[in-house]
Design a protein around this motif. Structure first.
Motif, short mmCIF file in Angstrom:
data_model
loop_
_atom_site.label_atom_id
_atom_site.label_comp_id
_atom_site.label_asym_id
_atom_site.label_seq_id
_atom_site.Cartn_x
_atom_site.Cartn_y
_atom_site.Cartn_z
N ASP A 106 0.78 -1.17 -0.05
CA ASP A 106 -0.13 0.03 -0.11
C ASP A 106 0.82 1.30 0.06
N HIS A 107 2.11 1.24 0.29
CA HIS A 107 2.97 2.32 0.73
C HIS A 107 3.23 2.79 -0.71
N PRO A 108 3.00 4.54 -0.81
CA PRO A 108 3.47 5.00 -2.11
C PRO A 108 5.14 5.14 -2.05
N ILE A 109 5.54 4.98 -3.32
CA ILE A 109 7.30 5.22 -3.32
C ILE A 109 7.39 6.68 -3.58
N GLN A 110 8.25 7.20 -2.55
CA GLN A 110 8.26 8.70 -3.02
C GLN A 110 9.40 8.91 -3.78
N ILE A 111 9.27 9.77 -4.73
CA ILE A 111 10.13 10.15 -5.95
C ILE A 111 10.58 11.28 -5.85
N TYR A 112 12.00 11.63 -5.79
CA TYR A 112 12.38 12.98 -5.85
C TYR A 112 13.35 13.38 -6.71
N GLY A 113 13.23 14.44 -7.81
CA GLY A 113 13.92 14.73 -8.88
C GLY A 113 13.75 16.20 -9.11
N ALA A 131 -1.37 9.30 -9.91
CA ALA A 131 -0.49 8.14 -9.15
C ALA A 131 -1.17 7.19 -8.22
N GLN A 132 -2.59 7.59 -7.93
CA GLN A 132 -3.39 6.92 -7.07
C GLN A 132 -2.90 6.09 -5.85
N GLY A 133 -2.05 6.96 -5.10
CA GLY A 133 -1.41 6.47 -3.92
C GLY A 133 -0.17 5.70 -4.09
N LYS A 134 0.15 5.24 -5.38
CA LYS A 134 1.59 4.45 -5.44
C LYS A 134 2.69 5.11 -5.66
N PHE A 135 2.60 6.52 -5.95
CA PHE A 135 3.92 7.14 -5.83
C PHE A 135 3.45 8.78 -5.31
N VAL A 136 4.58 9.44 -4.76
CA VAL A 136 4.21 10.65 -4.41
C VAL A 136 5.52 11.33 -5.15
N LEU A 137 5.29 12.60 -5.90
CA LEU A 137 6.41 13.09 -6.72
C LEU A 137 6.72 14.39 -5.79
N ASN A 138 7.87 14.42 -5.68
CA ASN A 138 8.88 15.41 -4.99
C ASN A 138 9.65 16.29 -5.76
N ARG A 139 9.48 17.46 -6.29
CA ARG A 139 10.40 18.28 -6.77
C ARG A 139 11.47 18.99 -5.87
N VAL A 140 12.80 18.67 -6.30
CA VAL A 140 13.68 18.97 -5.47
C VAL A 140 14.51 20.18 -6.14
N ARG A 141 15.38 20.87 -5.55
CA ARG A 141 16.21 22.00 -5.86
C ARG A 141 17.38 21.65 -5.37
N PRO A 142 18.83 22.15 -5.86
CA PRO A 142 20.07 21.92 -5.49
C PRO A 142 20.17 22.65 -4.03
N TYR A 143 20.60 21.93 -3.26
CA TYR A 143 21.05 22.16 -1.54
C TYR A 143 19.87 22.21 -0.80
N ASP A 144 18.59 21.74 -1.18
CA ASP A 144 17.48 21.41 -0.38
C ASP A 144 17.97 20.33 0.67
N LYS A 145 17.65 20.39 1.81
CA LYS A 145 17.85 19.38 3.01
C LYS A 145 16.75 18.44 2.94
N LEU A 146 16.75 17.35 2.25
CA LEU A 146 15.88 16.44 2.51
C LEU A 146 15.81 15.27 3.27
N GLN A 147 14.82 14.95 4.20
CA GLN A 147 14.46 13.95 4.98
C GLN A 147 13.59 12.95 4.31
N LEU A 148 14.18 12.09 3.89
CA LEU A 148 13.64 11.06 3.26
C LEU A 148 13.11 9.80 4.55
N GLN A 149 12.51 8.70 4.05
CA GLN A 149 11.88 7.79 4.52
C GLN A 149 13.20 6.64 5.24
N THR A 150 14.21 6.86 3.99
CA THR A 150 15.27 5.71 4.14
C THR A 150 16.81 6.38 4.44
N SER A 151 16.62 7.99 4.34
CA SER A 151 18.00 8.37 4.53
C SER A 151 17.79 10.14 4.56
#
Ligand SMILES: [Zn+2]
Ligand SMILES: [Zn+2]
Ligand SMILES: [Zn+2]
Length: 279
Positions: A106-113, A131-151
């Motif tokens: 059921d978890h969405p895969i978080q996509i960063y790019g 995306a129907q809950g299967k993906f979440v799209l996250n737009r990122v910019r250089p130097y953003d400090k991102l807290q992901l689920q894994t890292s």
């Protein structure tokens, strides 16, 4: 109290540049030799798994990687994208995770790019009802400090395609610090500025063009060695740090053994498809 040291498996799924080795449609000497010799000379398009839940890039060979390495791609929590070139993002295949195409968790895969990669993913998913809950799209910019689920991740500017904000990634995962360093030519000054006081357990660099005298949007051998020297100079490497080269083009005309002969004296590891490192 001593802290228990954790280790992480880093799996190199693909280690070629855009065309693959042997390359599609190509009859060059290297491609002929690679086809004949097989093994580590066969290279698919680049992607790396850090543990089993963080993936870098989504090339058209992901399906092949899944079968070859018996990957459970449904364990992926975060997918980070370097840029939109088709050897790094084949967004068409994301659709396979949508309802009706596959049975998944059921978890969405978080996509960063960057904006282009996220737009590509959105276009493909929107054509199939979103995306129907299967993906979440996250737009990122250089130097953003991102807290992901894994890292924890920071995207940094690459020197690659002038029409796109191509990204390198600084990654902290399971007590390890990793630089995902491609596609890029010699790092931009502002990227060095950000990186220079960091220390790495693993540095992944590209060596697309081999001996060719070119370092602007891809690295040659000289650029890889210079990058390592600069890292040594800045104190960015630990005694146990591993430097790995990947993303090779058939146009460099170098077999796996040739690359090992070149890089081994510099304590640099040449990646091959399916290589697993314990970091
Ligand atoms: Zn590439
Ligand atoms: Zn070729
Ligand atoms: Zn590229």
């Amino acid at each position: 109290m001593e802290r228990e040291m954790t280790s992480m498996k880093v799996r190199f799924l693909g280690t070629a540049a855009f065309e693959g080795i042997p390359a599609l449609f190509c009859g060059c000497e290297l491609c002929k030799k690679a086809m004949e010799l097989g093994g580590e000379n066969i290279r698919t398009r680049t992607s790396v798994m850090l543990g089993d839940d963080l993936k870098v890039d989504f090339p058209p060979d992901t399906y092949t990687h899944m079968i070859r390495d018996r990957l459970d791609l449904d364990k992926v929590q975060d997918l980070i994208l370097t840029h939109s070139h088709s050897d790094h993002l084949y967004a068409e295949d994301l659709v396979a995770r949508l309802p009706g195409y596959s049975k998944t968790g059921d978890h969405p895969i978080q996509i960063y790019g960057n904006d282009l990669t996220i737009a590509k993913c959105k276009q493909m998913l929107d054509a199939e009802g979103g995306a129907q809950g299967k993906f979440v799209l996250n737009r990122v910019r250089p130097y953003d400090k991102l807290q992901l689920q894994t890292s924890r991740v920071v995207p940094l500017p690459a020197a690659h395609d002038p029409n796109e904000t191509c990204l390198l990634y600084y990654i902290e995962k399971d007590d390890k610090t990793i630089l995902y360093g491609h596609d890029t030519g010699t790092f931009p000054d502002e990227t060095w500025e950000w990186l220079k006081d960091k220390k790495f357990d693993l540095v992944i660099l590209e060596c697309t063009v081999g001996h060719v005298d070119y370092q602007k949007t891809h690295m040659n051998i000289e650029a890889v060695l210079e990058t390592k020297s600069t890292m040594v100079e800045y104190g960015m490497l630990k005694p146990v740090s591993e430097i790995v080269v990947t993303h090779f083009s058939h146009n460099a005309q170098l077999l796996h053994a040739d690359l090992v002969d070149i890089f081994e004296p510099h304590s640099i590891t040449v990646a091959f498809d399916g290589m697993v490192l314990e970091v």
